[in-house]
Each structure stands twice: as C-alpha cells, then as structure tokens.
Design an enzyme around this catalytic site. Structure first.
Site, PDB file in Angstrom:
ATOM      1  N   MET A 195      45.306  52.207  45.793  1.00  0.00           N
ATOM      2  CA  MET A 195      45.887  53.493  45.375  1.00  0.00           C
ATOM      3  C   MET A 195      45.043  54.684  45.828  1.00  0.00           C
ATOM      4  SD  MET A 195      48.496  54.868  44.089  1.00  0.00           S
ATOM      5  CE  MET A 195      49.504  53.637  43.272  1.00  0.00           C
ATOM      6  N   GLU A 236      39.222  41.880  29.792  1.00  0.00           N
ATOM      7  CA  GLU A 236      39.789  40.547  29.582  1.00  0.00           C
ATOM      8  C   GLU A 236      38.709  39.524  29.241  1.00  0.00           C
ATOM      9  OE1 GLU A 236      43.406  39.911  32.372  1.00  0.00           O
ATOM     10  OE2 GLU A 236      42.280  41.542  33.250  1.00  0.00           O
ATOM     11  N   GLY A 264      42.674  48.851  37.025  1.00  0.00           N
ATOM     12  CA  GLY A 264      42.113  49.679  38.105  1.00  0.00           C
ATOM     13  C   GLY A 264      42.847  50.988  38.354  1.00  0.00           C
ATOM     14  N   HIS A 266      49.118  38.578  32.124  1.00  0.00           N
ATOM     15  CA  HIS A 266      48.143  39.613  31.721  1.00  0.00           C
ATOM     16  C   HIS A 266      48.060  39.707  30.198  1.00  0.00           C
ATOM     17  CE1 HIS A 266      48.998  41.990  35.692  1.00  0.00           C
ATOM     18  NE2 HIS A 266      47.947  41.216  35.854  1.00  0.00           N
ATOM     19  N   ARG A 278      53.046  42.684  45.691  1.00  0.00           N
ATOM     20  CA  ARG A 278      54.268  42.023  45.192  1.00  0.00           C
ATOM     21  C   ARG A 278      55.378  43.051  44.996  1.00  0.00           C
ATOM     22  NH1 ARG A 278      51.246  39.443  40.217  1.00  0.00           N
ATOM     23  NH2 ARG A 278      49.358  39.017  41.403  1.00  0.00           N
ATOM     24  N   ASN A 315      36.590  32.204  34.817  1.00  0.00           N
ATOM     25  CA  ASN A 315      37.905  32.485  35.388  1.00  0.00           C
ATOM     26  C   ASN A 315      37.940  31.798  36.754  1.00  0.00           C
ATOM     27  OD1 ASN A 315      40.207  33.565  36.470  1.00  0.00           O
ATOM     28  ND2 ASN A 315      39.720  35.692  35.969  1.00  0.00           N
TER      29      ASN A 315
HETATM   30  P1  AMP Z   1      42.372  45.707  39.263  1.00  0.00           P
HETATM   31  O1  AMP Z   1      43.335  44.681  39.791  1.00  0.00           O
HETATM   32  O2  AMP Z   1      42.584  46.060  37.826  1.00  0.00           O
HETATM   33  O3  AMP Z   1      40.934  45.417  39.599  1.00  0.00           O
HETATM   34  O4  AMP Z   1      42.712  47.060  40.073  1.00  0.00           O
HETATM   35  C1  AMP Z   1      42.490  47.147  41.461  1.00  0.00           C
HETATM   36  C2  AMP Z   1      43.160  48.392  41.985  1.00  0.00           C
HETATM   37  O5  AMP Z   1      42.697  49.558  41.289  1.00  0.00           O
HETATM   38  C3  AMP Z   1      42.802  48.686  43.452  1.00  0.00           C
HETATM   39  O6  AMP Z   1      43.719  48.074  44.317  1.00  0.00           O
HETATM   40  C4  AMP Z   1      42.908  50.186  43.545  1.00  0.00           C
HETATM   41  O7  AMP Z   1      44.180  50.521  44.066  1.00  0.00           O
HETATM   42  C5  AMP Z   1      42.850  50.693  42.125  1.00  0.00           C
HETATM   43  N1  AMP Z   1      41.763  51.640  41.911  1.00  0.00           N
HETATM   44  C6  AMP Z   1      40.479  51.376  41.622  1.00  0.00           C
HETATM   45  N2  AMP Z   1      39.781  52.536  41.513  1.00  0.00           N
HETATM   46  C7  AMP Z   1      40.643  53.546  41.744  1.00  0.00           C
HETATM   47  C8  AMP Z   1      40.541  54.967  41.759  1.00  0.00           C
HETATM   48  N3  AMP Z   1      39.390  55.590  41.543  1.00  0.00           N
HETATM   49  N4  AMP Z   1      41.660  55.672  42.027  1.00  0.00           N
HETATM   50  C9  AMP Z   1      42.823  55.052  42.269  1.00  0.00           C
HETATM   51  N5  AMP Z   1      42.987  53.726  42.242  1.00  0.00           N
HETATM   52  C10 AMP Z   1      41.916  52.977  42.000  1.00  0.00           C
END
Ligand code: AMP
Length: 401
Positions: A286, A387, A333, A183, A244, A10
């Site tokens: 989050m 992915e 996430g 996605h 965004r 990637n």
């Molecule tokens: P991703 O782009 O799929 O890697 O998701 C990243 C986002 O997942 C981060 O910005 C966090 O806001 C969220 N995230 C990861 N772990 C947690 C958690 N335990 N509780 C809430 N949000 C989470």
C-alpha cells in the site's frame, strides 16, 4: 517454580515464526523466524528481547521443520531460555483451519491431531504445515502441553444464516462447504481491545473490525461474539487483498475454464496470487500504491479506488447486520499505518455516524487510539493487532493451574 512462559509457533510450509512470552506481564523474551526451510539458503533470524540483545542471523541449509525447531531451541538455549526450562508452561500453535469441530483453543492429543488432519481438504496449504509444527514440537518436548489455537474458532459463533452459502444443503454438507472465516485470533483480540479502549464491557459493545494486511478481512462482532465475517470456505472471499481477488462472481471461474481454456490450478493461482492489488496495478504494498497515486498514476488510483469501494460495501453491510454499531476499528499493516486508506474508507459515511478527525488520523503510534471526532456517534479506532499475544494468552489460560 511456576511455569509462566509460553512459546508461540506459527508454522508455514517453508517457514516457522516464533515468539517466547512471559505471561506474568505478557512481555516478550525472544522472537524470530526461520525461512526457506528445505532449501540450500535457509535463514534463521533470532532476536533476544531481554537486556537489549542484538539479533543473530545465520544462513545455510535447514532441511526440515525438525531441524528448524532444533535450531530455534539452540538459539533460545544460548540466551538462557531453553525449551527444557521448567519455566516453559506450554507451546501454543497457530492452526489455520479448525472447521466446525474446534470452537476453542484445544490441548493437542492424538484425536485432535487426527481431526486437524481430516480438515486438510478444506485447508490444503496451511493445515499440513501447522500439523508438522505441532508434531515436531511434541517430539521435542513430549511432556509439555501443546495447544492448538485456531484461526477459525472465533467465527464459529456465526449464525447459520451467515455461515451457510445458498447452495444445495446435501452437497454443501457432504463436502463441508460453509463460511468458516479466518484471522480469528486477530478479530478476537482487536474487538476486545476496542471495548477496553472505549472503557466498556466487551459484552455490551458492537464492533466492525477491519483487518487490513496483505490478507484482509472484516468482521461484525456483537457483544464479543462474531456474527459475520468476510472470508469464507477459504481466505479468498471478501475484501480486495494484496494478491487475492476477494469476492468475484463464481461464474468467472467457469468462464475462464470454458472460454479462457484455463485449468483449475491456473485459476486458483490467478485468484489467490495474481489478483487483488497486485493484479490490478502490479504492486501489493500500500505504501508503493499511495506513492504512485500521489504521482498521478491512473492504474494505482483505480486499484486504490476498487480496494476502498469494497471496504465501504462491507462497512455498510456490517452496519446493517449489527443494527447498532459502537466502533469501527482498523488493524494490521495497512489498517494500522495507512491514514489515507482509513480516511477514504470512512469518507461519505456520515449518514452512518462515521467520520475521522484529520489530525487524529495522521498521528503515527503503536498504541490503540481513537481517530473519530470528539462526541462522534460511532467511534473510529486504530488498534494494533497482536496475534502472538492472543495465542499465548489463550494457550496459557488453558494450561495455567
Ligand atoms: P500485514 O500482512 O499485516 O503484515 O500487512 C502487510 C501490509 O501492510 C504490506 O503489504 C503493506 O502494504 C502494508 N503497510 C505496512 N506499513 C505501511 C505503511 N506505513 N503505509 C501503508 N501500508 C503499509
């Protein structure tokens, strides 16, 4: 010896993420990341996943993608997993934009490279980096199949009614303006895994997939085929994301130009990098937002409420698009980890057959699972996305003899 390994790459503009998988059992042999390519402080983190090997990290200048891939190859070779191994069947590349041309994963040749290049105007940030990754890997192993797996491919089944914007057709076509969606490998993987979780044939199941990561998108999947998705010409449309804005009235842009005196580039940066959760409350993680909400922070609460309101609108819209919904699945996430987001997104939607069971929703697990009450009309599920596995699976399906 049969070649059963697939290297998934990637390639971003200044980073390369990689995983090496053995497709006999979909196991991971190694994974890693090269960051800050082209800077003095480049970093490579490599983790062998066989025999409990420890991660290795090195920092120091890695000038370009060629040097990055050679460094990755050296790390893999040190674990006996070198790219010259006859067990390597192919390299699978994530390519963000395949336009209307690429509806399936594709073995790369010169014509394919030229077409990915032709799509740069609709994906200026991503396709050039993806191309560099493919060209570099090809130079390293010219004899090996290089497979491009497109983020947009899963969405090419959208009907014209969902894919077209209601703007002048000639203008739209001249500039290839339509809704492509992104996605796609995640939506494909998660919708299929949801059908498996329900013990049903994907061709019979209608699923709303909510991919909620730093980027976020929803899709309506009817019998395994995408019929609508929230991202559009670019990954800016749709849900509220980490940085965004998602949907805004396009006139906001004219207003910022005419009245706010902002340039096109400034507005681009505003909507892509300084909006969404970070623009609303200063945080895009989050976990941090929930912590602030629990402490009574009003700005964090407003950001959370706007995020949830948009999510609910898309769930409702996709119930209408699909007519019959078998499952709503949370992934990525936020979707996989944030129980309060799942609870709030579904709250009040009993009329659509949606509810979560508080105890099931609170469970932390890396496994696909149902969080709706027993006997619910619509299943609510959490399915961790993968992915890399999906790219490896699609790549291997194309090259395995
Ligand atoms: P991703 O782009 O799929 O890697 O998701 C990243 C986002 O997942 C981060 O910005 C966090 O806001 C969220 N995230 C990861 N772990 C947690 C958690 N335990 N509780 C809430 N949000 C989470």
């Amino acid at each position: 010896m049969t070649a059963t390994r697939v290297l998934v790459l990637n390639s971003g503009s200044s980073s390369v993420k990689y995983q090496l998988l053995d497709m006999r059992d979909s196991s991971r042999l190694a994974m890693g990341l090269v960051e800050r390519i082209g800077e003095e402080s480049s970093r490579l983190k490599h983790t062998p996943l066989t025999d409990g090997g420890a991660s290795r990290e090195r920092t120091g200048p890695i000038p370009d993608h060629d040097a990055a891939l050679k460094a990755v190859a050296a790390e893999l070779a040190a674990d006996g997993l070198g790219l010259d191994s006859p067990e390597l069947a192919a390299i699978g590349h994530r390519v963000v934009h395949g336009g209307q041309s690429f509806t399936h994963p594709t073995v790369v040749d010169d014509t394919v490279l030229a077409e990915i290049e032709r799509l740069i105007p609709v994906a200026p940030l991503h396709n050039p980096a993806n191309l560099t990754g493919i060209r570099t890997a090809r130079a390293l192993r010219p004899d090996l199949p290089q497979v491009a797996v497109f983020d947009t491919a899963f969405h090419t089944t959208m009907p014209e009614s969902a894919a077209r914007y209601a703007i002048d057709v000639e203008t739209a076509d001249a500039h290839r303006i339509r809704r492509y969606g992104f996605h796609g490998t995640s939506h494909a993987y998660v919708s299929r895994a949801t059908a498996e979780l329900l013990g049903r044939d994907p061709a019979e199941v209608n699923v709303i997939v909510l991919h909620l990561g730093n980027g976020a998108s929803a899709s309506a999947v009817e019998g395994g085929r995408c019929v609508d998705t929230s991202m559009g010409l670019t990954p800016l449309e749709g849900l509220v994301m980490g940085t965004r804005s998602g949907d805004v009235d396009p006139a906001v842009i004219f207003h910022l130009m005419r009245v706010g005196g902002m340039s096109t580039d400034e507005i681009d940066t505003l909507l892509n990098k300084k909006s969404g959760l970070i623009g609303l409350c200063g945080d895009n993680d989050m976990r941090e937002i929930r912590r602030r909400v629990d402490e009574g922070d009003e700005r964090a609460k407003l950001a959370f409420d706007i995020y949830i309101h948009r999510l609910k609108k898309y769930i409702g819209a996709y119930c209408a698009v699909l007519g019959r919904v078998d499952a709503v699945t949370f992934t990525a996430g936020v979707g996989e980890n944030a129980a309060p987001v799942r609870e709030a997104a579904v709250a009040g939607l009993e009329g659509l057959g949606l509810a979560v069971d508080d105890e099931l929703n609170a469970v932390r697990s890396g496994e696909p699972r149902l969080i709706s009450p027993a006997g619910a009309r619509v299943a609510v599920a959490v399915v961790p996305t993968d992915e890399e596995l999906e790219i490896a699976t699609q790549t291997y399906a194309l090259v395995a003899i």
